[in-house]
Design an enzyme around this catalytic site. Structure first.
Site, short mmCIF file in Angstrom:
data_model
loop_
_atom_site.label_atom_id
_atom_site.label_comp_id
_atom_site.label_asym_id
_atom_site.label_seq_id
_atom_site.Cartn_x
_atom_site.Cartn_y
_atom_site.Cartn_z
N GLU A 149 -6.60 -4.84 -2.28
CA GLU A 149 -7.45 -4.68 -3.47
C GLU A 149 -8.26 -3.39 -3.39
O GLU A 149 -8.33 -2.61 -4.35
CB GLU A 149 -8.39 -5.88 -3.61
CG GLU A 149 -9.28 -5.77 -4.84
CD GLU A 149 -10.26 -6.93 -4.94
OE1 GLU A 149 -11.23 -6.79 -5.71
OE2 GLU A 149 -10.06 -7.96 -4.26
N ASN A 181 0.82 -1.22 0.00
CA ASN A 181 0.00 0.00 0.00
C ASN A 181 0.85 1.26 0.00
O ASN A 181 0.43 2.30 -0.51
CB ASN A 181 -0.93 0.02 1.21
CG ASN A 181 -2.03 -1.03 1.10
OD1 ASN A 181 -2.35 -1.50 0.01
ND2 ASN A 181 -2.60 -1.41 2.23
N ASP A 222 -6.04 -0.29 -3.69
CA ASP A 222 -5.60 -0.11 -5.08
C ASP A 222 -6.68 0.56 -5.93
O ASP A 222 -6.43 1.54 -6.64
CB ASP A 222 -5.22 -1.47 -5.66
CG ASP A 222 -4.91 -1.39 -7.14
OD1 ASP A 222 -5.64 -2.03 -7.92
OD2 ASP A 222 -3.96 -0.69 -7.52
N HIS A 223 -7.89 0.02 -5.85
CA HIS A 223 -8.99 0.58 -6.64
C HIS A 223 -9.33 2.00 -6.18
O HIS A 223 -9.68 2.85 -7.01
CB HIS A 223 -10.22 -0.31 -6.53
CG HIS A 223 -10.04 -1.67 -7.12
ND1 HIS A 223 -9.27 -1.91 -8.22
CD2 HIS A 223 -10.54 -2.88 -6.75
CE1 HIS A 223 -9.30 -3.20 -8.53
NE2 HIS A 223 -10.06 -3.80 -7.64
N ASP A 259 1.85 1.16 -9.57
CA ASP A 259 0.52 0.57 -9.48
C ASP A 259 0.53 -0.88 -9.95
O ASP A 259 -0.28 -1.69 -9.50
CB ASP A 259 -0.45 1.40 -10.33
CG ASP A 259 -1.90 1.02 -10.10
OD1 ASP A 259 -2.26 0.74 -8.95
OD2 ASP A 259 -2.67 1.02 -11.08
N ASP A 296 -6.85 4.29 -7.67
CA ASP A 296 -7.12 4.40 -9.11
C ASP A 296 -8.27 5.36 -9.40
O ASP A 296 -8.24 6.11 -10.37
CB ASP A 296 -7.44 3.03 -9.69
CG ASP A 296 -6.22 2.12 -9.76
OD1 ASP A 296 -5.10 2.65 -9.69
OD2 ASP A 296 -6.39 0.90 -9.85
#
Length: 416
Positions: A151, A86, A154-155, A133, A158
């Protein structure tokens, strides 16, 4: 972003207490984080329980991803194993944001010419974000630190990066001279990212197209490099045959990409529901997520067109950021709904800022619209930060992990 997400395989669960890692030297940061948190945990116990059962599923590969994998595999080996996945993600996001903010500073109306180095820094910043990323999931597997938080984190990054990337691209080609096109390009980018997760919420599987985020990012990097080399005269030159200014080329590509991507997304949304009677993974209507992103776009369009002082035309960057933060918030809630198999609720504090702009216009703008735009921007940003911090801390506490550090002993949750 999406193509890189194929390289990320991280899962986990959560708790509602505050993380146990608030000792030295992290006490100050933890206290600040606690202050930022929402008064009530954003996730219920049932959501946390379903999150533990979440398994990451994806299919498809983009055109350039296999070619980039060798570089990404080499790059992750250069990263020390004590660096948390992270942390890699957030560093990439911050680089992307800082380079774009510098460009916004020089081009607040997206019509000015910025110094050459700002375009180069945006190109480098986006490449660094793409690379970092892509390797955070690899770092998670490499360090045995895969969790559901990875997860989601990350999203979430983004969703915010998308706002800055599309805005930076519009500035690079000076699309502010064509406000309708700039409005379309920015909101089309946000909408397509939302749709990618909408179809995932419906089908339970994240799908990658032959032309996906990796290809789009490389295209945008090229746009920044061309802006650095050619300057304003490049974008004023006419495209042969089409007989339109060069600056509209990215806009035309956006139109084509939107039609192509949305056709695929909505095919899955209307036919790929894995819930009861073709419903979403949470058993809700496949059309229910449209209310959230639809509200964002409708409000943004109405305020843009009804402004008596040309609010968007004069302050496009502030405007896009304001609604971009709202879009990022509802996208994050959609990702959470997918991972926890839960319903999305329409009422959301993210809409307070846009509501202020709308009400101010309704009452004949008795407060300066520019001032209200700044208020809406700050409120939207604070709301996004508070929600994101609260969700991350709740998950980290439930998992007995830390968001930006790897504990020496932690369980691994494979979801792929």
């Amino acid at each position: 972003m999406s193509a890189q997400r194929a390289a990320k395989r991280r899962t986990g669960d959560f708790h509602s207490e505050f993380p146990s890692s608030c000792g030295n030297p992290y006490q100050t940061a933890c206290l600040l984080s606690k202050f930022i948190e929402l008064p009530n945990p954003p996730l219920s116990r049932h959501q946390l329980k379903r999150l533990e059962e979440h398994r990451y599923q994806s299919c498809g590969k983009s055109l350039l991803e296999p070619l980039m994998q060798g570089f990404w595999e080499w790059l992750v080996i250069q990263v020390p194993q004590w660096i948390a996945p992270n942390l890699i993600t957030i560093i990439g996001l911050l680089i992307n944001i800082v380079t774009t903010v510098v460009l916004i500073y020089y081009c607040p109306t997206a019509t000015e010419k910025a110094p050459t180095w700002t375009y180069l820094s945006c190109a480098i910043g986006l490449f660094m974000y793409q690379s970092l990323d892509a390797i955070d999931g690899k770092q998670a597997r490499r360090t045995n630190s895969s969790t559901p938080l990875g997860e989601l984190f990350d999203h979430g990054c983004d969703s915010l990066s998308t706002v800055f990337v599309v805005l930076g691209t519009c500035i690079a080609v000076q699309l502010g001279t064509n406000p309708d096109w700039m409005f379309f390009c920015c909101f089309a980018g946000m909408f397509m990212f939302y749709c990618a997760h909408w179809q995932t919420y419906v089908s339970g599987t994240l799908r990658f197209g032959i032309i996906d985020v990796t290809e789009v990012q490389i295209f945008i990097i090229i746009m920044h490099l061309l802006a650095a080399i050619g300057g304003p005269t490049l974008w004023l030159s006419m495209i042969p045959v089409l007989n339109v200014p060069m600056k509209l080329f990215p806009a035309l590509c956006t139109v084509a990409g939107t039609v192509f991507s949305c056709t695929n997304y909505f095919r899955v949304i209307f036919t790929g529901g894995v819930g009861k009677n073709g419903s979403t993974i949470a058993g809700t209507s496949v059309l229910s997520p449209m209310l959230h992103i639809g509200s964002v776009i409708v409000l943004a369009t109405m305020i843009y067109k009804k402004s008596s002082v040309q609010l968007f035309e004069k302050h496009p960057c502030l405007y896009i950021l304001t609604f971009g933060f709202v879009s990022a918030k509802v996208t994050n809630k959609l990702v959470v709904a997918h991972m926890t198999k839960s319903e999305m609720h329409l009422h959301d504090s993210a809409f307070i800022g846009p509501a202020l702009l709308f009400l101010n216009q309704y009452f004949n703008s008795f407060i300066d619209e520019y001032l209200v735009l700044w208020i809406a921007l700050v409120l939207s940003l604070i709301d996004l930060i508070r929600y994101s911090v609260s969700v991350c801390n709740q998950i980290a506490s439930h998992l007995h992990i830390e968001v930006f550090r790897i504990k020496t002993k932690m369980a691994r949750f494979n979801h792929h």
